[in-house]
Design an enzyme around this catalytic site. Structure first.
Site, PDB file in Angstrom:
ATOM      1  NE  ARG A  33       6.798  22.951  27.308  1.00 39.42           N
ATOM      2  CZ  ARG A  33       6.373  22.923  26.047  1.00 39.42           C
ATOM      3  NH1 ARG A  33       6.452  21.801  25.356  1.00 39.42           N
ATOM      4  NH2 ARG A  33       5.857  23.980  25.468  1.00 39.42           N
TER       5      ARG A  33
ATOM      6  CE1 TYR B 214       6.455  24.035  20.614  1.00 37.27           C
ATOM      7  CE2 TYR B 214       8.111  24.038  22.361  1.00 37.27           C
ATOM      8  CZ  TYR B 214       6.950  23.520  21.798  1.00 37.27           C
ATOM      9  OH  TYR B 214       6.284  22.514  22.445  1.00 37.27           O
TER      10      TYR B 214
ATOM     11  CG  ASP C  88       9.534  20.585  23.838  1.00 38.91           C
ATOM     12  OD1 ASP C  88      10.440  20.051  23.174  1.00 38.91           O
ATOM     13  OD2 ASP C  88       8.319  20.483  23.558  1.00 38.91           O
TER      14      ASP C  88
ATOM     15  CG  HIS D 290       9.052  21.706  19.388  1.00 38.14           C
ATOM     16  ND1 HIS D 290       8.498  21.963  18.169  1.00 38.14           N
ATOM     17  CD2 HIS D 290       8.069  21.130  20.113  1.00 38.14           C
ATOM     18  CE1 HIS D 290       7.234  21.572  18.143  1.00 38.14           C
ATOM     19  NE2 HIS D 290       6.947  21.056  19.330  1.00 38.14           N
TER      20      HIS D 290
ATOM     21  CD  GLU E 166       6.569  16.552  20.917  1.00 42.95           C
ATOM     22  OE1 GLU E 166       6.567  16.619  22.156  1.00 42.95           O
ATOM     23  OE2 GLU E 166       6.313  17.506  20.178  1.00 42.95           O
TER      24      GLU E 166
ATOM     25  CD  GLU F 235       3.224  17.554  27.062  1.00 42.66           C
ATOM     26  OE1 GLU F 235       3.315  16.558  26.309  1.00 42.66           O
ATOM     27  OE2 GLU F 235       3.559  18.691  26.702  1.00 42.66           O
TER      28      GLU F 235
HETATM   29  C1  GCO Z   1       4.730  19.001  23.695  1.00 47.38           C
HETATM   30  C2  GCO Z   1       4.743  19.223  22.239  1.00 47.38           C
HETATM   31  C3  GCO Z   1       3.591  19.944  21.691  1.00 47.38           C
HETATM   32  C4  GCO Z   1       3.620  19.894  20.172  1.00 47.38           C
HETATM   33  C5  GCO Z   1       2.247  19.739  19.628  1.00 47.38           C
HETATM   34  C6  GCO Z   1       2.189  19.728  18.132  1.00 47.38           C
HETATM   35  O1  GCO Z   1       5.768  18.686  24.207  1.00 47.38           O
HETATM   36  O2  GCO Z   1       3.658  19.081  24.285  1.00 47.38           O
HETATM   37  O3  GCO Z   1       5.981  19.633  21.791  1.00 47.38           O
HETATM   38  O4  GCO Z   1       3.497  21.232  22.206  1.00 47.38           O
HETATM   39  O5  GCO Z   1       4.234  21.023  19.670  1.00 47.38           O
HETATM   40  O6  GCO Z   1       1.720  18.562  20.138  1.00 47.38           O
HETATM   41  O7  GCO Z   1       0.915  19.428  17.707  1.00 47.38           O
HETATM   42 MG    MG Z   2       7.402  18.553  22.957  1.00 47.34          MG
END
Ligand code: GCO
Ligand code: MG
Length: 412
Positions: free
Chosen positions: A160, A172, A220, A222, A272, A349
Site C-alpha cells: 500500500r 493521512y 487507501d 480513507h 473497515e 493487511e
Molecule cells: C488501514 C486503516 C487504518 C486506520 C486505523 C484507525 O487501512 O489500515 O485505514 O490505518 O486508519 O485502523 O484506527
Molecule cells: Mg484503511
C-alpha cells in the site's frame, strides 16, 4: 442453551467462570479479554477500538461479563445472538468490538477443547499461507518508492502506498497519525481534494516506472472523496493497475459506489468502518466492490466474518480483512486462520508490531516471503502475559481529525 424464562444457563459440561478485561499499552493501547472456564481452559480475545478503548473495556466489564458467567462456552452462536440482539440497543463500533472480544475468546476455547487450530475448525486449510500487504509511506515520491522497495526486498508481493500531498499539512497515511499521544488533543490533518486528485495518479505513475509491473500496488483513500471524485480517481489510476482502491467513500452511502463502477474498472475495496454484515450486503450483492475488508475486532468477530465471507463468495467478492497495528495480534491471528480456511480469501493487511507487543501477546502470525501463517497450536495460538501487560499501563490517545483549508471538519 439458556433457560427460556430466566436466561439462567442450563446444565453445561463446562461453564464460564471468570471474564477478565485487560487494558494495556505496549506502544499502543489494546483491550484484551480472557474468558476462563471452570475446568481451567481459557480463551483470549481482542476488542481494541482505537481512540475509544475504555468505552469497550467498560462495556465488557460492566455490561457483558456478568451475562457470561455460568454460560456454556461451547455455544458461540447462541451467545453471539444473545449479546447482539438481546441488548435491544444493538451494534455499533463499541458494542460490536466488545462482542468481537467475546467471540474470539470463545472460538479460542473451542479450538483448545477440540485440540485443533481454528483454521481446522473452520473447515481446514485451503491454502498454505495468506499473501499480505504492508504500508509504504513518505513525504516524497522517492521516499515512498524506497520504502516500497525495502518491503519488496523482504518478500512482500503487495504494498500500500501513500505520499504527502504538496500544500497539505499532515496527510493521512504518512506516518504521523497513530498511537497514544498522552493527554494531548488529536493531531489535526488537512484535506483538499484538488491537490490530492492531482498527486495520487502521479505517485502511481512514478511507482510503476520505478518498481515495474510485478508488484501489486494499491492506495487507501480513507473514505474522503465524493462519489464523482472517487470515480475520477479510480479512472485516472486504471493504467497503473491497482490491486484495489481502498475505502474511497464514506460508509453511509452504499449506492454512491455505483458512480465509481459506472466509470472505472479499477477494483474497489471497502469495509473497515462497517460493524455488521448488513452494512456489507448491498455492496456485495450489487457487485459494487471486489474486496470486502471489515475488521474482525469491530464486527463481532469470527462468527460474523465467516458469514460475510460466505455471502461474498457467492458474488465473486474476495476478502481483505482490516489488519492495522491498532488491533492486537489476537485479531491478526483470527484474520489469518480465516484467510487460510475460506475459498475467497484475497489479501491480508498486516503491520509488524514492535517487540513489546509480542511480549504481552505472544503467538501472532508469522511472516515469511510475503505470506502469513499461524501456528498449529489449538485455538487461535495466542496468549496474554498479564504480568507483562501490567508494565504498560493505558495511555489516553486519539486518532487525528481532519479539516479543510477553510477550517471545516472533514472525515479523517
Ligand atoms: C488501514 C486503516 C487504518 C486506520 C486505523 C484507525 O487501512 O489500515 O485505514 O490505518 O486508519 O485502523 O484506527
Ligand atoms: Mg484503511
Amino acid at each position: 442453551m439458556a433457560d427460556p424464562q430466566t436466561e439462567a444457563p442450563r446444565k453445561a459440561t463446562m461453564k464460564i467462570q471468570e471474564v477478565r478485561t485487560i487494558v494495556t499499552c505496549p506502544g499502543r493501547n489494546f483491550v484484551l479479554l480472557k474468558i476462563i472456564t471452570d475446568e481451567g481452559v481459557y480463551g483470549v480475545g481482542d476488542g481494541t477500538l482505537n481512540g475509544r478503548e475504555l468505552a469497550v473495556a467498560k462495556a465488557l466489564e460492566e455490561h457483558i461479563a456478568p451475562l457470561l458467567i455460568g454460560r456454556d462456552p461451547d455455544q458461540i452462536e447462541d451467545t453471539w445472538q444473545y449479546l447482539f440482539r438481546g441488548t435491544y440497543w444493538r451494534g455499533g463500533p463499541v458494542l460490536n468490538s466488545a462482542l468481537a472480544a467475546v467471540d474470539l475468546a470463545l472460538w479460542d476455547i473451542k479450538g483448545k477443547r477440540a485440540g485443533m487450530p481454528l483454521y481446522s475448525l473452520l473447515g481446514g486449510k485451503t491454502r498454505n499461507g495468506a499473501v499480505c500487504y504492508t504500508h509504504a509511506h513518505g513525504e516524497s515520491f522517492e521516499e515512498v518508492t524506497d520504502r516500497a522497495r525495502e518491503f519488496i526486498d523482504r518478500g512482500f508481493k503487495v504494498v500500500r502506498c501513500q505520499s504527502a500531498i504538496p500544500g497539505i499539512a499532515n496527510t493521512y497515511g504518512t506516518g504521523k497519525a497513530s498511537g497514544p499521544h498522552g493527554e494531548s488533543l488529536p493531531l489535526v490533518e488537512t484535506w483538499e481534494p484538488t491537490p490530492y486528485l492531482k498527486t495520487v495518479p502521479r505517485l502511481f505513475e512514478h511507482l510503476r516506472n520505478e518498481l515495474g509491473d510485478e508488484v501489486e500496488l494499491f492506495h487507501d483513500v480513507h473514505e474522503r472523496l465524493t462519489p464523482i471524485q472517487a470515480a475520477q480517481l479510480a479512472k485516472a489510476l486504471e493504467p497503473h493497475r491497482l490491486i484495489f482502491l481502498e475505502d474511497p467513500l464514506r460508509p453511509e452511502h452504499k449506492e454512491s459506489f455505483r458512480v465509481i463502477r459506472q466509470h472505472s474498472t479499477t477494483p474497489i475495496g471497502m469495509g473497515e468502518l462497517f460493524t455488521n454484515k448488513w452494512e456489507c450486503l448491498p455492496l456485495i450483492t450489487e457487485q459494487l466492490i471486489d474486496y470486502i475488508r471489515c475488521d474482525l475486532a469491530h464486527i463481532g468477530g469470527i462468527t460474523e466474518a465467516k458469514k460475510i465471507a460466505t455471502v461474498a463468495e457467492c458474488y465473486h467478492v474476495q476478502t481483505a480483512w482490516h489488519g492495522p497495528p491498532d488491533i492486537a495480534p489476537i485479531t491478526h491471528a483470527a484474520n489469518v486462520h480465516l484467510d487460510l480456511a475460506i475459498p475467497n480469501f484475497g489479501v491480508q493487511e498486516w503491520i509488524e508490531h514492535p517487540p513489546e507487543v509480542a511480549e504481552v501477546i505472544p503467538g501472532g502470525p508469522t511472516f515469511e516471503d510475503g505470506y502469513l501463517t499461524v501456528s498449529d497450536a489449538p485455538g487461535l495460538g495466542c496468549d496474554i502475559n498479564e504480568d507483562a501487560a501490567k508494565k504498560y499501563p493505558y495511555q489516553r490517545g486519539y486518532l487525528p481529525t481532519t479539516r479543510r483549508a477553510d477550517g471545516a471538519v472533514h472525515d479523517w
